[in-house]
Design an enzyme around this catalytic site. Structure first.
Site, PDB file in Angstrom:
ATOM      1  N   HIS A  15     -20.105  29.839  26.695  1.00  0.00           N
ATOM      2  CA  HIS A  15     -21.309  29.699  25.882  1.00  0.00           C
ATOM      3  C   HIS A  15     -22.072  31.020  25.848  1.00  0.00           C
ATOM      4  O   HIS A  15     -21.819  31.919  26.644  1.00  0.00           O
ATOM      5  CB  HIS A  15     -22.265  28.667  26.511  1.00  0.00           C
ATOM      6  CG  HIS A  15     -21.709  27.312  26.681  1.00  0.00           C
ATOM      7  ND1 HIS A  15     -21.884  26.328  25.748  1.00  0.00           N
ATOM      8  CD2 HIS A  15     -20.989  26.758  27.692  1.00  0.00           C
ATOM      9  CE1 HIS A  15     -21.304  25.212  26.173  1.00  0.00           C
ATOM     10  NE2 HIS A  15     -20.748  25.456  27.349  1.00  0.00           N
ATOM     11  N   TYR A  44     -25.654  24.565  32.654  1.00  0.00           N
ATOM     12  CA  TYR A  44     -24.466  25.381  32.924  1.00  0.00           C
ATOM     13  C   TYR A  44     -24.152  25.437  34.419  1.00  0.00           C
ATOM     14  O   TYR A  44     -25.045  25.338  35.258  1.00  0.00           O
ATOM     15  CB  TYR A  44     -24.668  26.816  32.429  1.00  0.00           C
ATOM     16  CG  TYR A  44     -25.109  26.937  31.001  1.00  0.00           C
ATOM     17  CD1 TYR A  44     -24.292  26.509  29.961  1.00  0.00           C
ATOM     18  CD2 TYR A  44     -26.348  27.482  30.684  1.00  0.00           C
ATOM     19  CE1 TYR A  44     -24.702  26.624  28.638  1.00  0.00           C
ATOM     20  CE2 TYR A  44     -26.760  27.607  29.365  1.00  0.00           C
ATOM     21  CZ  TYR A  44     -25.935  27.177  28.348  1.00  0.00           C
ATOM     22  OH  TYR A  44     -26.338  27.292  27.049  1.00  0.00           O
ATOM     23  N   HIS A 120     -17.625  27.148  23.047  1.00  0.00           N
ATOM     24  CA  HIS A 120     -18.331  25.926  22.670  1.00  0.00           C
ATOM     25  C   HIS A 120     -18.008  25.530  21.230  1.00  0.00           C
ATOM     26  O   HIS A 120     -17.766  24.357  20.938  1.00  0.00           O
ATOM     27  CB  HIS A 120     -19.836  26.143  22.861  1.00  0.00           C
ATOM     28  CG  HIS A 120     -20.660  24.911  22.708  1.00  0.00           C
ATOM     29  ND1 HIS A 120     -22.018  24.940  22.779  1.00  0.00           N
ATOM     30  CD2 HIS A 120     -20.339  23.613  22.488  1.00  0.00           C
ATOM     31  CE1 HIS A 120     -22.500  23.718  22.608  1.00  0.00           C
ATOM     32  NE2 HIS A 120     -21.500  22.892  22.433  1.00  0.00           N
ATOM     33  N   LYS A 140     -22.008  25.061  15.872  1.00  0.00           N
ATOM     34  CA  LYS A 140     -22.758  26.269  16.198  1.00  0.00           C
ATOM     35  C   LYS A 140     -21.756  27.383  16.437  1.00  0.00           C
ATOM     36  O   LYS A 140     -20.581  27.115  16.670  1.00  0.00           O
ATOM     37  CB  LYS A 140     -23.680  26.079  17.400  1.00  0.00           C
ATOM     38  CG  LYS A 140     -22.997  25.519  18.631  1.00  0.00           C
ATOM     39  CD  LYS A 140     -23.849  25.481  19.874  1.00  0.00           C
ATOM     40  CE  LYS A 140     -25.069  24.633  19.732  1.00  0.00           C
ATOM     41  NZ  LYS A 140     -25.889  24.554  20.934  1.00  0.00           N
ATOM     42  N   CYS A 142     -21.699  29.562  18.919  1.00  0.00           N
ATOM     43  CA  CYS A 142     -21.582  29.837  20.352  1.00  0.00           C
ATOM     44  C   CYS A 142     -20.122  29.777  20.815  1.00  0.00           C
ATOM     45  O   CYS A 142     -19.439  28.807  20.491  1.00  0.00           O
ATOM     46  CB  CYS A 142     -22.435  28.806  21.082  1.00  0.00           C
ATOM     47  SG  CYS A 142     -22.343  28.831  22.863  1.00  0.00           S
TER      48      CYS A 142
END
Length: 158
Positions: A15, A44, A120, A140, A142
């Protein structure tokens, strides 16, 4: 006290924090943001600072909160950065972050042989059903770099 059941780890998910290039962000501020969103702790398991320092987040034995639907069997690693000064996705990793990420991923693969390393965005749904999650399907951007290509450059085979 009952012994905690060991988690089966099948995925290592990379990420970014989606913060501007070069902006120092603390682990405490990430944790505060996650707590404000209702998480029980930082989401995380590891955070990689601009200088390459690897900070521990959640213990690996605890399910993370970083990739909906995949948390139970994964380890989440985030690097500080991921967007340019205008908020657009960009691989902002410093050389120190890249080196630290490679070391950490190799260490985790030693602990969890057979785990897959992905970004991700690679967990976005394959909306057109062609077997490939394409950029137009990403929920997204990421971690804002192509993990598969990066793995090859650091000598990690998947």
């Amino acid at each position: 006290m009952a012994a905690q059941k060991k988690r089966t780890i099948t995925d290592i998910i990379l990420h970014c924090t989606a913060t501007p290039e070069g902006k120092a962000v603390t682990v405490a501020s990430i944790k505060a943001g996650h707590l404000a969103r209702g998480f029980k702790d930082i989401g995380y398991h590891y955070i990689i600072d601009l200088d390459g320092t690897i900070h521990k987040g959640r213990d690996e034995s605890i399910i993370g909160a970083h990739c909906t639907g995949f948390n139970a069997h994964s380890i989440g690693i985030s690097y500080i950065g991921g967007v340019d000064k205008n908020g657009n996705p960009k691989d902002t990793r410093t050389e120190a972050q890249k080196a630290a990420m490679a070391r950490l991923v190799k260490e985790l693969l030693g602990k969890y042989p057979g785990a897959k390393v992905k970004g991700h965005r690679d967990y976005s749904p394959d909306l057109n059903g062609n077997g490939t999650v394409e950029p137009c399907e990403w929920i997204k951007a990421c971690p804002c770099f192509e993990v598969k290509t990066w793995l090859t450059t650091v000598g990690i085979k998947q």
